[in-house]
Design an enzyme around this catalytic site. Structure first.
Site, mmCIF file in Angstrom:
data_model
loop_
_atom_site.group_PDB
_atom_site.id
_atom_site.type_symbol
_atom_site.label_atom_id
_atom_site.label_comp_id
_atom_site.label_asym_id
_atom_site.label_seq_id
_atom_site.Cartn_x
_atom_site.Cartn_y
_atom_site.Cartn_z
ATOM 1 N N GLU A 87 44.241 33.051 37.272
ATOM 2 C CA GLU A 87 43.285 33.805 38.085
ATOM 3 C C GLU A 87 43.385 35.292 37.783
ATOM 4 O O GLU A 87 42.367 35.993 37.675
ATOM 5 C CB GLU A 87 43.557 33.574 39.583
ATOM 6 C CG GLU A 87 43.530 32.119 40.005
ATOM 7 C CD GLU A 87 44.886 31.420 39.948
ATOM 8 O OE1 GLU A 87 45.090 30.491 40.749
ATOM 9 O OE2 GLU A 87 45.749 31.795 39.119
ATOM 10 N N CYS B 47 47.943 30.961 44.400
ATOM 11 C CA CYS B 47 49.086 31.403 45.193
ATOM 12 C C CYS B 47 48.673 32.624 46.011
ATOM 13 O O CYS B 47 47.576 33.153 45.857
ATOM 14 C CB CYS B 47 50.257 31.753 44.269
ATOM 15 S SG CYS B 47 50.000 33.270 43.313
ATOM 16 N N CYS C 141 47.646 35.772 43.876
ATOM 17 C CA CYS C 141 46.292 35.680 43.324
ATOM 18 C C CYS C 141 45.240 35.732 44.429
ATOM 19 O O CYS C 141 44.186 36.344 44.255
ATOM 20 C CB CYS C 141 46.146 34.410 42.496
ATOM 21 S SG CYS C 141 47.104 34.453 40.964
#
Length: 155
Positions: free
Chosen positions: A84, A110, A113
């Site tokens: 990402e 996560c 990100c």
């Protein structure tokens, strides 16, 4: 001649693209691909791997793996940039506006990100594999960032 089969939905099409992008990953633990899309057009892609010009984990090993660090912990000692993050960086590097875009990714982002996606103005994240990060889910919800597991809505 075109196939007579059913065409994939746009979500399925872009998820399949993210899976292809993940094939470029050099991570030893998890291959992740990400595709930023707006108005059914691909804006940027990214996969997880070491920064440009540096040795990859598949060449030098994984410190997190060798230390037995569980998934979702100690991101700061990982050589890789997340998929990402790489998709966001590639868009910025090439001057591509991404506010209002969707992100298709192989794995739920996560918290690191998720915070970047919120600040970049991404409106929806469609992913195939869940990731154990409750704070990421809570922050996405608070920010109005829709998290959608491919095939089911979890937002």
């Amino acid at each position: 001649m075109m196939s007579q089969g059913k065409r994939p939905s746009w979500d399925s099409y872009f998820i399949q693209m993210a899976q292809v992008v993940a094939g470029r990953s050099t991570c030893l633990r998890r291959q992740v691909g990400a595709v930023l899309v707006k108005d059914k057009q691909i804006l940027s892609t990214g996969y997880n791997g070491s920064p440009s010009g540096l040795q990859h984990c598949d060449e030098v090993g994984c410190l997190r793996q060798s230390l037995g660090v569980p998934s979702g912990e100690r991101h700061e000692i990982c050589r890789a940039v997340h998929a990402e993050q790489n998709a966001l960086v590639q868009a910025a590097k090439h001057g591509v506006a991404i506010t209002g875009a969707d992100l298709y990714t192989t794995h739920q982002p996560c918290v690191l990100c998720t915070k970047l996606l919120i600040n970049a103005g991404i409106k929806r994240v469609i992913y195939t594999h869940s990731y154990p990060d409750q704070l990421a889910v809570e922050m996405a919800r608070e920010a109005g960032l829709d998290l959608v597991k491919f095939g089911e809505d979890i937002s």
